[in-house]
Write an enzyme that holds these catalytic residues in place. Structure first.
Site, PDB file in Angstrom:
ATOM      1  N   ARG A  71      35.570  40.750  39.470  1.00 34.49           N
ATOM      2  CA  ARG A  71      34.640  41.750  38.928  1.00 34.49           C
ATOM      3  C   ARG A  71      35.249  43.143  38.994  1.00 34.49           C
ATOM      4  NH1 ARG A  71      35.213  44.907  42.359  1.00 34.49           N
ATOM      5  NH2 ARG A  71      34.337  45.020  44.433  1.00 34.49           N
TER       6      ARG A  71
ATOM      7  N   GLU B   2      29.287  52.990  43.946  1.00 38.14           N
ATOM      8  CA  GLU B   2      30.281  52.566  44.946  1.00 38.14           C
ATOM      9  C   GLU B   2      29.781  52.826  46.353  1.00 38.14           C
ATOM     10  OE1 GLU B   2      32.455  50.209  44.241  1.00 38.14           O
ATOM     11  OE2 GLU B   2      33.312  51.524  42.723  1.00 38.14           O
TER      12      GLU B   2
ATOM     13  N   ASP C 192      25.845  49.409  47.929  1.00 39.42           N
ATOM     14  CA  ASP C 192      25.159  48.110  48.049  1.00 39.42           C
ATOM     15  C   ASP C 192      24.700  47.807  49.473  1.00 39.42           C
ATOM     16  OD1 ASP C 192      27.789  47.638  48.921  1.00 39.42           O
ATOM     17  OD2 ASP C 192      28.035  45.758  47.809  1.00 39.42           O
TER      18      ASP C 192
ATOM     19  N   GLY D 256      40.796  45.475  44.815  1.00 39.85           N
ATOM     20  CA  GLY D 256      39.428  45.934  44.605  1.00 39.85           C
ATOM     21  C   GLY D 256      38.732  45.225  43.460  1.00 39.85           C
TER      22      GLY D 256
ATOM     23  N   SER E   6      37.710  41.908  43.763  1.00 36.85           N
ATOM     24  CA  SER E   6      36.925  40.822  44.356  1.00 36.85           C
ATOM     25  C   SER E   6      37.561  39.447  44.295  1.00 36.85           C
ATOM     26  CB  SER E   6      35.555  40.736  43.690  1.00 36.85           C
ATOM     27  OG  SER E   6      34.650  41.468  44.417  1.00 36.85           O
ATOM     28  N   SER E   7      38.871  39.375  44.435  1.00 36.15           N
ATOM     29  CA  SER E   7      39.484  38.041  44.462  1.00 36.15           C
ATOM     30  C   SER E   7      38.953  37.257  45.660  1.00 36.15           C
ATOM     31  CB  SER E   7      41.004  38.154  44.540  1.00 36.15           C
ATOM     32  OG  SER E   7      41.393  38.834  45.716  1.00 36.15           O
TER      33      SER E   7
ATOM     34  N   ASP F 294      29.423  41.918  45.199  1.00 37.20           N
ATOM     35  CA  ASP F 294      30.446  41.038  44.635  1.00 37.20           C
ATOM     36  C   ASP F 294      29.906  39.630  44.375  1.00 37.20           C
ATOM     37  OD1 ASP F 294      31.802  43.324  45.157  1.00 37.20           O
ATOM     38  OD2 ASP F 294      32.936  42.538  46.857  1.00 37.20           O
TER      39      ASP F 294
ATOM     40  N   LYS G 192      41.685  43.412  52.480  1.00 41.37           N
ATOM     41  CA  LYS G 192      40.382  43.314  53.128  1.00 41.37           C
ATOM     42  C   LYS G 192      40.508  43.046  54.622  1.00 41.37           C
ATOM     43  CE  LYS G 192      36.343  42.616  50.549  1.00 41.37           C
ATOM     44  NZ  LYS G 192      35.380  41.707  49.965  1.00 41.37           N
TER      45      LYS G 192
HETATM   46  C1  GLA Z   1      33.694  46.032  48.580  1.00 45.88           C
HETATM   47  C2  GLA Z   1      32.495  45.306  49.173  1.00 45.88           C
HETATM   48  C3  GLA Z   1      31.255  45.551  48.309  1.00 45.88           C
HETATM   49  C4  GLA Z   1      31.032  47.048  48.075  1.00 45.88           C
HETATM   50  C5  GLA Z   1      32.319  47.716  47.580  1.00 45.88           C
HETATM   51  C6  GLA Z   1      32.195  49.209  47.475  1.00 45.88           C
HETATM   52  O1  GLA Z   1      34.035  45.469  47.358  1.00 45.88           O
HETATM   53  O2  GLA Z   1      32.750  43.921  49.239  1.00 45.88           O
HETATM   54  O3  GLA Z   1      30.142  44.955  48.922  1.00 45.88           O
HETATM   55  O4  GLA Z   1      30.538  47.675  49.221  1.00 45.88           O
HETATM   56  O5  GLA Z   1      33.412  47.421  48.423  1.00 45.88           O
HETATM   57  O6  GLA Z   1      31.275  49.570  46.494  1.00 45.88           O
END
Ligand code: GLA
Length: 450
Positions: A30, A36, A39, A130, A132-133, A181, A225
């Site tokens: 995604r 940002e 969430d 950044g 979301s892999s 995500d 991460k």
């Molecule tokens: C990462 C986290 C999400 C969100 C973003 C920042 O991707 O997994 O939950 O907090 O950072 O927007």
């Protein structure tokens, strides 16, 4: 047919000779357009799925062993016995994301028998970028495991519930992320963006601007991460929880002892139902200065500094002059409004306004939330010079990618300029093939047939 399936099938058969025919599941990456670091406070976000995805081939086993392998040599095979609770593998091990999904579902369904499975994975989502892999791997593993359990998505568990379960489950890896995500990966829509609200989770699909493109550019600074970035990421949720506690205390003084606020978003969306102006006034009273020292926070909350650390801050070092709580709160307030405005702009087909909101979001992420870095700044500046209507960092920050809004016709020229200005001149290197691409919103995660 997905063109990666034949090679995935082959890799599966080679790794697990004699295993039953596998089932395939897919989870897209995604890109977040705007919203940002909101969430985890229960404030909305506005991401879209990508065409790049994580594919898994999975088959049952007769014992409780879980074996995971990957077509990329960067991710060595791993195996573990399925049980509850699962112990984590060493930090950084990729099978922790698989464990997160399995552990979450074992708990959700209160299972008492823990079947095994053989998994082969292959992915096209740039990692530590950044995009979301890792959550795509969590979601794909969850779909694989649901299949092994004989449970049906939408029947035994809804997509909304699965996204909620997996957002919590991913904390297994040590990152205190929010639910963006998992939600967009499970509930996004082909060709559209989604505005996502939390607590409870709700998704509204919104059209992408016609005749415009969102181009993703990788700064090539890895935002891992599990590495240092995890620690820096967690500083966001930690400081927000301290802000919430201080604001709760203030609200109790103002409105009465019974007021309870668990996340900042509840100020607007919970029973207090405050307006933007009322929230701003409450935060101004609760946090009158830019910075709050550990001692000041403890005094305000009428507890010891040790207790403040234990409950909210952990080992987060105290910066000179105190924690920048005011700026962090300012970002939450302004970003929330920008997400609402961006949704309206998308519904109205107003790309220019969306671009302005993206630019303002970047500035707020960089100055008030401090999640940018020199390379992201250089990349955003290059993008604006190259004609982007909006350019901003996307995802957790500290590296990774930017997302850039452009008129469709300007895309080839833009890509060329970024190649020269950022990669060649600034980084002094040729970008890898997947460093720059136009985002294409693909269908949400699901099972695929060969
Ligand atoms: C990462 C986290 C999400 C969100 C973003 C920042 O991707 O997994 O939950 O907090 O950072 O927007």
């Amino acid at each position: 047919m997905n063109h990666h399936l034949p090679s995935l099938q082959q890799a599966f058969s080679a790794a697990y000779p004699g295993a039953p025919a596998p089932v395939f599941c897919r989870a897209p990456g995604r890109v977040n357009i705007i919203g940002e670091h909101t969430d985890y406070n229960g404030l909305p976000v506005l991401p879209m799925t990508l065409a790049q995805d994580m594919l898994l081939a999975v088959a049952p086993r007769t014992d409780s062993l879980v074996r995971v392998a990957n077509t990329s040599a960067a991710y060595p095979p791993a195996e573990f016995r399925n049980k509850w609770p699962l112990g984590p593998s060493p930090a950084g091990a990729w099978d922790n994301y698989c464990k997160a999904a399995i552990d979450g579902l074992n708990q959700h369904f209160r299972l008492t028998a823990y079947p095994g499975m053989d998994i082969m994975a292959t992915g096209s989502i740039p990692v530590s970028a950044g995009l979301s892999s890792s959550s795509a791997l969590v979601v794909a593993t969850a779909l694989a495991y649901l299949h092994i359990l004989g449970k049906t998505l939408d029947k035994d568990i809804t997509r909304i519930d699965l996204a909620t379960v997996l957002a919590e489950a991913e904390h297994f890896v040590g990152t205190r992320g929010g639910g963006m995500d998992q939600a967009i990966i499970l509930l996004g829509a082909e060709g559209q963006a989604s505005k996502i609200d939390f607590f409870p989770l709700r998704v509204e699909n919104v059209p992408l601007p016609k005749n415009h493109a969102l181009v993703v550019c990788n700064s090539l600074v890895k935002a891992e991460k599990t590495g240092d970035a995890q620690h820096r990421y967690n500083a966001g949720p930690r400081l927000c929880r301290l802000i919430t506690a201080i604001v709760e205390k203030q609200a109790q003084e103002d409105f009465g002892e019974e007021v309870e606020i668990e996340s900042l978003g509840e100020l607007w969306l919970g029973h207090l139902c405050l307006t933007h102006g009322e929230v701003a006034a409450l935060i101004d009273t609760a946090i009158p200065r830019e910075r709050v020292t550990l001692r000041e926070a403890a005094r305000k909350l009428a507890i010891s500094t040790d207790e403040v650390r234990k409950r909210w801050l952990g080992d987060l070092p105290e910066p000179e002059g105190g924690f920048p709580l005011k700026a962090r709160a300012r970002h939450q307030m302004s970003e929330y409004r920008r997400v609402e405005d961006a949704r309206d702009a998308l519904l109205a087909g107003d790309a220019a306004t969306l671009g302005e909101l993206m630019n303002a979001s970047h500035q707020s992420c960089a100055r008030d939330y401090e999640v940018s870095c020199p390379e992201l700044e250089a990349l955003v500046a290059a993008a604006r010079k190259a004609g982007a209507l909006g350019a901003r960092l996307t995802g957790a920050g500290f590296g990774g990618c930017t997302v850039n809004l452009l008129p469709q016709a300007a895309v080839p020229g833009f890509i060329k300029r970024i190649q020269q200005d950022y990669y060649e001149r600034h980084l002094r290197q040729q970008p890898p093939d997947n460093a720059l691409f136009v985002a294409q919103a693909s269908p949400a995660a699901g099972y695929i047939t060969g």
